[in-house]
Design a protein around this motif. Sequence first.
Motif, PDB file in Angstrom:
ATOM      1  N   UNK A  28       0.825  -1.218   0.000  1.00  0.00           N
ATOM      2  CA  UNK A  28       0.000   0.000   0.000  1.00  0.00           C
ATOM      3  C   UNK A  28       0.857   1.265   0.000  1.00  0.00           C
ATOM      4  N   UNK A  29       2.085   1.187  -0.463  1.00  0.00           N
ATOM      5  CA  UNK A  29       3.008   2.313  -0.318  1.00  0.00           C
ATOM      6  C   UNK A  29       2.809   3.419  -1.346  1.00  0.00           C
ATOM      7  N   UNK A  30       2.094   3.128  -2.448  1.00  0.00           N
ATOM      8  CA  UNK A  30       1.821   4.140  -3.466  1.00  0.00           C
ATOM      9  C   UNK A  30       0.325   4.165  -3.736  1.00  0.00           C
ATOM     10  N   UNK A  31      -0.063   4.712  -4.901  1.00  0.00           N
ATOM     11  CA  UNK A  31      -1.485   4.770  -5.235  1.00  0.00           C
ATOM     12  C   UNK A  31      -2.078   3.409  -5.539  1.00  0.00           C
ATOM     13  N   UNK A  32      -1.227   2.418  -5.757  1.00  0.00           N
ATOM     14  CA  UNK A  32      -1.690   1.055  -6.040  1.00  0.00           C
ATOM     15  C   UNK A  32      -1.889   0.294  -4.728  1.00  0.00           C
TER      16      UNK A  32
ATOM     17  N   UNK B  77      -5.781  -2.861  -7.177  1.00  0.00           N
ATOM     18  CA  UNK B  77      -6.532  -1.687  -7.599  1.00  0.00           C
ATOM     19  C   UNK B  77      -5.548  -0.570  -7.887  1.00  0.00           C
ATOM     20  N   UNK B  78      -5.608  -0.033  -9.109  1.00  0.00           N
ATOM     21  CA  UNK B  78      -4.744   1.078  -9.500  1.00  0.00           C
ATOM     22  C   UNK B  78      -5.627   2.287  -9.766  1.00  0.00           C
ATOM     23  N   UNK B  79      -6.093   2.894  -8.702  1.00  0.00           N
ATOM     24  CA  UNK B  79      -7.011   4.022  -8.791  1.00  0.00           C
ATOM     25  C   UNK B  79      -6.229   5.312  -8.635  1.00  0.00           C
ATOM     26  N   UNK B  80      -6.516   6.293  -9.483  1.00  0.00           N
ATOM     27  CA  UNK B  80      -5.820   7.580  -9.383  1.00  0.00           C
ATOM     28  C   UNK B  80      -6.065   8.247  -8.040  1.00  0.00           C
TER      29      UNK B  80
ATOM     30  N   UNK C 222      -7.663   4.746  -2.274  1.00  0.00           N
ATOM     31  CA  UNK C 222      -8.732   4.472  -1.306  1.00  0.00           C
ATOM     32  C   UNK C 222      -8.364   3.223  -0.524  1.00  0.00           C
ATOM     33  N   UNK C 223      -7.115   3.177  -0.077  1.00  0.00           N
ATOM     34  CA  UNK C 223      -6.609   1.990   0.597  1.00  0.00           C
ATOM     35  C   UNK C 223      -7.430   1.621   1.825  1.00  0.00           C
ATOM     36  N   UNK C 224      -7.863   2.626   2.566  1.00  0.00           N
ATOM     37  CA  UNK C 224      -8.608   2.359   3.798  1.00  0.00           C
ATOM     38  C   UNK C 224      -9.873   1.560   3.506  1.00  0.00           C
ATOM     39  N   UNK C 225     -10.505   1.836   2.365  1.00  0.00           N
ATOM     40  CA  UNK C 225     -11.727   1.128   2.014  1.00  0.00           C
ATOM     41  C   UNK C 225     -11.441  -0.199   1.319  1.00  0.00           C
ATOM     42  N   UNK C 226     -10.430  -0.218   0.471  1.00  0.00           N
ATOM     43  CA  UNK C 226     -10.172  -1.401  -0.357  1.00  0.00           C
ATOM     44  C   UNK C 226      -9.437  -2.512   0.373  1.00  0.00           C
TER      45      UNK C 226
ATOM     46  N   UNK D  27       5.308   2.109 -16.231  1.00  0.00           N
ATOM     47  CA  UNK D  27       4.364   1.120 -15.673  1.00  0.00           C
ATOM     48  C   UNK D  27       5.022   0.135 -14.711  1.00  0.00           C
ATOM     49  N   UNK D  28       5.886   0.652 -13.854  1.00  0.00           N
ATOM     50  CA  UNK D  28       6.461  -0.166 -12.791  1.00  0.00           C
ATOM     51  C   UNK D  28       5.887   0.311 -11.462  1.00  0.00           C
ATOM     52  N   UNK D  29       5.177  -0.575 -10.793  1.00  0.00           N
ATOM     53  CA  UNK D  29       4.569  -0.268  -9.500  1.00  0.00           C
ATOM     54  C   UNK D  29       4.966  -1.348  -8.493  1.00  0.00           C
ATOM     55  N   UNK D  30       5.052  -0.997  -7.226  1.00  0.00           N
ATOM     56  CA  UNK D  30       5.242  -2.049  -6.218  1.00  0.00           C
ATOM     57  C   UNK D  30       3.963  -2.853  -6.075  1.00  0.00           C
ATOM     58  N   UNK D  31       4.063  -4.164  -6.258  1.00  0.00           N
ATOM     59  CA  UNK D  31       2.892  -5.035  -6.210  1.00  0.00           C
ATOM     60  C   UNK D  31       3.100  -6.171  -5.211  1.00  0.00           C
ATOM     61  N   UNK D  32       2.025  -6.569  -4.549  1.00  0.00           N
ATOM     62  CA  UNK D  32       2.094  -7.623  -3.539  1.00  0.00           C
ATOM     63  C   UNK D  32       2.592  -8.939  -4.119  1.00  0.00           C
ATOM     64  N   UNK D  33       2.170  -9.278  -5.343  1.00  0.00           N
ATOM     65  CA  UNK D  33       2.563 -10.565  -5.914  1.00  0.00           C
ATOM     66  C   UNK D  33       4.064 -10.638  -6.199  1.00  0.00           C
ATOM     67  N   UNK D  34       4.715  -9.473  -6.359  1.00  0.00           N
ATOM     68  CA  UNK D  34       6.160  -9.457  -6.573  1.00  0.00           C
ATOM     69  C   UNK D  34       6.954  -9.529  -5.265  1.00  0.00           C
ATOM     70  N   UNK D  35       6.258  -9.509  -4.132  1.00  0.00           N
ATOM     71  CA  UNK D  35       6.913  -9.574  -2.831  1.00  0.00           C
ATOM     72  C   UNK D  35       7.270 -11.005  -2.429  1.00  0.00           C
ATOM     73  N   UNK D  36       6.766 -11.970  -3.167  1.00  0.00           N
ATOM     74  CA  UNK D  36       6.830 -13.358  -2.703  1.00  0.00           C
ATOM     75  C   UNK D  36       8.258 -13.844  -2.504  1.00  0.00           C
ATOM     76  N   UNK D  37       9.115 -13.658  -3.503  1.00  0.00           N
ATOM     77  CA  UNK D  37      10.485 -14.162  -3.367  1.00  0.00           C
ATOM     78  C   UNK D  37      11.257 -13.429  -2.278  1.00  0.00           C
ATOM     79  N   UNK D  38      11.026 -12.126  -2.134  1.00  0.00           N
ATOM     80  CA  UNK D  38      11.715 -11.355  -1.099  1.00  0.00           C
ATOM     81  C   UNK D  38      11.231 -11.757   0.291  1.00  0.00           C
ATOM     82  N   UNK D  39       9.938 -12.034   0.419  1.00  0.00           N
ATOM     83  CA  UNK D  39       9.414 -12.447   1.722  1.00  0.00           C
ATOM     84  C   UNK D  39       9.876 -13.857   2.066  1.00  0.00           C
ATOM     85  N   UNK D  40       9.985 -14.729   1.055  1.00  0.00           N
ATOM     86  CA  UNK D  40      10.506 -16.077   1.298  1.00  0.00           C
ATOM     87  C   UNK D  40      11.939 -16.019   1.829  1.00  0.00           C
TER      88      UNK D  40
END
Length: 231
Positions: free
Chosen positions: A8-12, A29-32, A35-39, A185-198
Amino acid sequence: MNALCIETSTEVCSVALARDGVCVASKISNDDKPSHAALLSVFVQEILDKAKQENIKIDAVAVSCGPGSYTGLRIGVSTAKGLCYGLEAKLLAVNTLELMALAVKQSHCLDENTLLCPMIDARRMEVYTAFFDKDLKNIRPTSADIIDENSYSDLLKEHKILFFGNGAAKCRSTLTHENAIFVENIFPLAENMISLSERAFAENRFEDVAYFEPFYLKEFVTTTPKNKIFN
């Protein structure tokens, strides 16, 4: 390791479920207008429902820890902490800039001389940034930089540098050196965290759920609206 990943570090806003290093489900969700609190709570519940359906016991909750949006980071980390308590899971922190650099490393063929420079918008001409080599070794610490035509001139003389992230677009007209390459079009995404979290899990790099705080880099500054009328 089975992990629930939160970004949740950027708009995504994104959440992902990983089982043994494989992404099982993700919500993005890539909303301009963030609305992280709601989503976020909705996304998390959908991912938890998926984990229950697949009989996946979550061992860890990984969260992007910054730098980035002050509000976004607080929402993400607070949610991750609550989940760790409820699921009796470990808390893992993933550096946001390294996460972005990993996405570019995975999608581009890099030579030995190329550097990666993720940039997160910090308003006006300031960005949160760091430099990584092609093996994701951090060669310049994370900093808040105000960009002008002389920024990174020494590095640009010696290296091709890939600039990317939501802070890079505004720097395109300022960083005009021939070795400056901009990736869109490079954004921090949760699915890309997997190898780093492992990797963090394998190295027992667990965070203290009670005391962990995001890496804000700069103190949050509040401002008083102008022309406010008081009765």
